[in-house]
Design a protein around this motif. Sequence first.
Motif, PDB file in Angstrom:
ATOM      1  N   THR A  26       2.520   1.950  -3.432  1.00 45.35           N
ATOM      2  CA  THR A  26       1.716   2.630  -4.457  1.00 45.35           C
ATOM      3  C   THR A  26       1.742   4.137  -4.251  1.00 45.35           C
ATOM      4  O   THR A  26       1.777   4.902  -5.220  1.00 45.35           O
ATOM      5  CB  THR A  26       0.266   2.125  -4.419  1.00 45.35           C
ATOM      6  OG1 THR A  26      -0.328   2.419  -3.126  1.00 45.35           O
ATOM      7  CG2 THR A  26       0.200   0.625  -4.642  1.00 45.35           C
ATOM      8  N   GLU A  81      -8.077   4.156  -3.560  1.00 47.86           N
ATOM      9  CA  GLU A  81      -9.073   3.121  -3.304  1.00 47.86           C
ATOM     10  C   GLU A  81      -8.862   2.532  -1.915  1.00 47.86           C
ATOM     11  O   GLU A  81      -7.730   2.460  -1.420  1.00 47.86           O
ATOM     12  CB  GLU A  81      -8.974   1.995  -4.340  1.00 47.86           C
ATOM     13  CG  GLU A  81      -9.439   2.366  -5.722  1.00 47.86           C
ATOM     14  CD  GLU A  81      -9.391   1.185  -6.674  1.00 47.86           C
ATOM     15  OE1 GLU A  81      -8.958   0.086  -6.232  1.00 47.86           O
ATOM     16  OE2 GLU A  81      -9.762   1.346  -7.850  1.00 47.86           O
ATOM     17  N   VAL A 103      -4.026   4.222  -7.176  1.00 49.14           N
ATOM     18  CA  VAL A 103      -4.070   3.595  -8.496  1.00 49.14           C
ATOM     19  C   VAL A 103      -4.189   4.690  -9.547  1.00 49.14           C
ATOM     20  O   VAL A 103      -4.599   5.818  -9.255  1.00 49.14           O
ATOM     21  CB  VAL A 103      -5.257   2.612  -8.617  1.00 49.14           C
ATOM     22  CG1 VAL A 103      -5.120   1.473  -7.625  1.00 49.14           C
ATOM     23  CG2 VAL A 103      -6.583   3.330  -8.400  1.00 49.14           C
ATOM     24  N   ASP A 135      -5.961   5.890 -12.998  1.00 49.40           N
ATOM     25  CA  ASP A 135      -7.119   5.707 -13.864  1.00 49.40           C
ATOM     26  C   ASP A 135      -6.945   6.603 -15.088  1.00 49.40           C
ATOM     27  O   ASP A 135      -6.564   7.766 -14.962  1.00 49.40           O
ATOM     28  CB  ASP A 135      -8.406   6.070 -13.116  1.00 49.40           C
ATOM     29  CG  ASP A 135      -9.648   5.833 -13.939  1.00 49.40           C
ATOM     30  OD1 ASP A 135     -10.044   6.759 -14.668  1.00 49.40           O
ATOM     31  OD2 ASP A 135     -10.216   4.736 -13.869  1.00 49.40           O
ATOM     32  N   ARG A 147     -13.600   3.614  -4.296  1.00 48.09           N
ATOM     33  CA  ARG A 147     -12.761   4.798  -4.387  1.00 48.09           C
ATOM     34  C   ARG A 147     -13.257   5.892  -3.440  1.00 48.09           C
ATOM     35  O   ARG A 147     -14.450   5.982  -3.149  1.00 48.09           O
ATOM     36  CB  ARG A 147     -12.726   5.326  -5.823  1.00 48.09           C
ATOM     37  CG  ARG A 147     -12.001   4.380  -6.762  1.00 48.09           C
ATOM     38  CD  ARG A 147     -11.848   4.962  -8.159  1.00 48.09           C
ATOM     39  NE  ARG A 147     -11.118   4.040  -9.016  1.00 48.09           N
ATOM     40  CZ  ARG A 147     -10.877   4.254 -10.301  1.00 48.09           C
ATOM     41  NH1 ARG A 147     -11.301   5.364 -10.885  1.00 48.09           N
ATOM     42  NH2 ARG A 147     -10.193   3.356 -11.010  1.00 48.09           N
ATOM     43  N   GLN A 205       0.829  -1.205   0.000  1.00 53.04           N
ATOM     44  CA  GLN A 205       0.000   0.000   0.000  1.00 53.04           C
ATOM     45  C   GLN A 205       0.865   1.256   0.000  1.00 53.04           C
ATOM     46  O   GLN A 205       0.612   2.197  -0.767  1.00 53.04           O
ATOM     47  CB  GLN A 205      -0.922  -0.016   1.222  1.00 53.04           C
ATOM     48  CG  GLN A 205      -1.929  -1.147   1.222  1.00 53.04           C
ATOM     49  CD  GLN A 205      -2.562  -1.379   2.590  1.00 53.04           C
ATOM     50  OE1 GLN A 205      -2.240  -0.690   3.564  1.00 53.04           O
ATOM     51  NE2 GLN A 205      -3.466  -2.339   2.675  1.00 53.04           N
ATOM     52  N   ASP A 217      -8.385  -0.394   0.575  1.00 53.51           N
ATOM     53  CA  ASP A 217      -7.848  -1.754   0.494  1.00 53.51           C
ATOM     54  C   ASP A 217      -8.342  -2.602   1.664  1.00 53.51           C
ATOM     55  O   ASP A 217      -7.791  -3.658   1.938  1.00 53.51           O
ATOM     56  CB  ASP A 217      -6.312  -1.703   0.492  1.00 53.51           C
ATOM     57  CG  ASP A 217      -5.701  -2.988  -0.034  1.00 53.51           C
ATOM     58  OD1 ASP A 217      -6.308  -3.613  -0.918  1.00 53.51           O
ATOM     59  OD2 ASP A 217      -4.620  -3.375   0.450  1.00 53.51           O
ATOM     60  N   VAL A 266      -4.806   2.326  -1.190  1.00 48.73           N
ATOM     61  CA  VAL A 266      -3.849   2.170  -2.282  1.00 48.73           C
ATOM     62  C   VAL A 266      -4.092   3.288  -3.291  1.00 48.73           C
ATOM     63  O   VAL A 266      -5.224   3.752  -3.471  1.00 48.73           O
ATOM     64  CB  VAL A 266      -3.980   0.791  -2.978  1.00 48.73           C
ATOM     65  CG1 VAL A 266      -3.530  -0.312  -2.061  1.00 48.73           C
ATOM     66  CG2 VAL A 266      -5.416   0.555  -3.451  1.00 48.73           C
TER      67      VAL A 266
END
Length: 376
Positions: free
Chosen positions: A181, A257, A247, A249, A358, A178, A259, A245
């Motif tokens: 990221t 998001e 991410v 897009d 999210r 985590q 986890d 985490v």
Amino acid sequence: MAPATTSPADSRRLVGSRRRTEAPRRMLSPSPSPPPKKLRPMAEILATARFAVVERDDYSDMSCEQCGSGERPDELLLCDKCDRGFHMKCLRPIVARVPIGSWLCRSCSGQRRVRSFSQKKIIDFFKIRKCNAVEEKCASSQDARKRRRRSASLVLQKKRRRLLPFIPSEDPVQRLKQMGTLASALTALQIEFSDGLTYMPGMAPRSANQAKLEDGGMQVLSKEDTETLEYCQAMSKRGECPPLVVVFDSCEGFTVEADGQIKDMTFIAEYNGDVDFLNNREHDDCDSMMTLLLATDPSKSLVICPDKRGNIARFINGINNHTPESKKKQNCKCVRYSVNGECRVFLVATRDIAKGERLYYDYNGYEHEYPTHHFV
């Protein structure tokens, strides 16, 4: 008067003196003229220049490369290298406001390589404080006793809406993933990790951050919530991070998001970055500035700018507060508190958040000054 006479020896001395102090006079043959410089062709200059755009005479026929429409010209951005146009909402990720200065499209800017971090580099990146098993067990038992004391009356706690500490993932390997990221996202945007507000030279000093200057007053963080904040900060320093985490897009850019399960009223993160006066940032195109202090005197109002230093709060996206469907996505809120007389900004869950969901909040709060009609 008769002219002075000079002996042959004196003449030799004078000639020798001149030869030691003057450059010899040589008859030089005329040199040929230097060859003319070879000029580089314009095509080569345009190919190697960082920004080299030949301006058009007329932009009335400009259209968006994505949707093909030339409507809404005020929302059409022109690349400073290829001179192509793109609507702000057609870009991925979308652009919320017109950038200040030069702007490059996705093709011309190139892709930054997202750096991956090893376990040791993650620990060094976040400056995690290592402790032995005995210290960790002792600290965990003390924290558990504090939580039991605070949760003596569940009904009273629900009425007062106290902040809850986040519950980190049990697996230490998962926690490192985590944090990895987050480290990759910060590195991709060339942002330094910061676990608190920073006061840099040339910006607002720490003495300017006074909650008493807030127009209408600022709510004070209670003693119980202050304990929760300190408990979460202690966990973060040990590498026990919130179950989140970061991410990427293609539509929203970097986003956050869950986890793991996050309960309502859980402390998510503090909004960190450089503190500056609002007047200094009125024409700044940073898309993640946060209000810190709204003073009665506008010249004393402060904002948090995470463009150089920041944390995971910088990647939590906002909602489009112009559409009802987008408002339904909001699952956390931004609140400002007075902590020991200084302004602080926290992100708190407003409902239960499931794993994989999210995180979203309203950028504007009650100011309604940030444009969100382009948000998805």
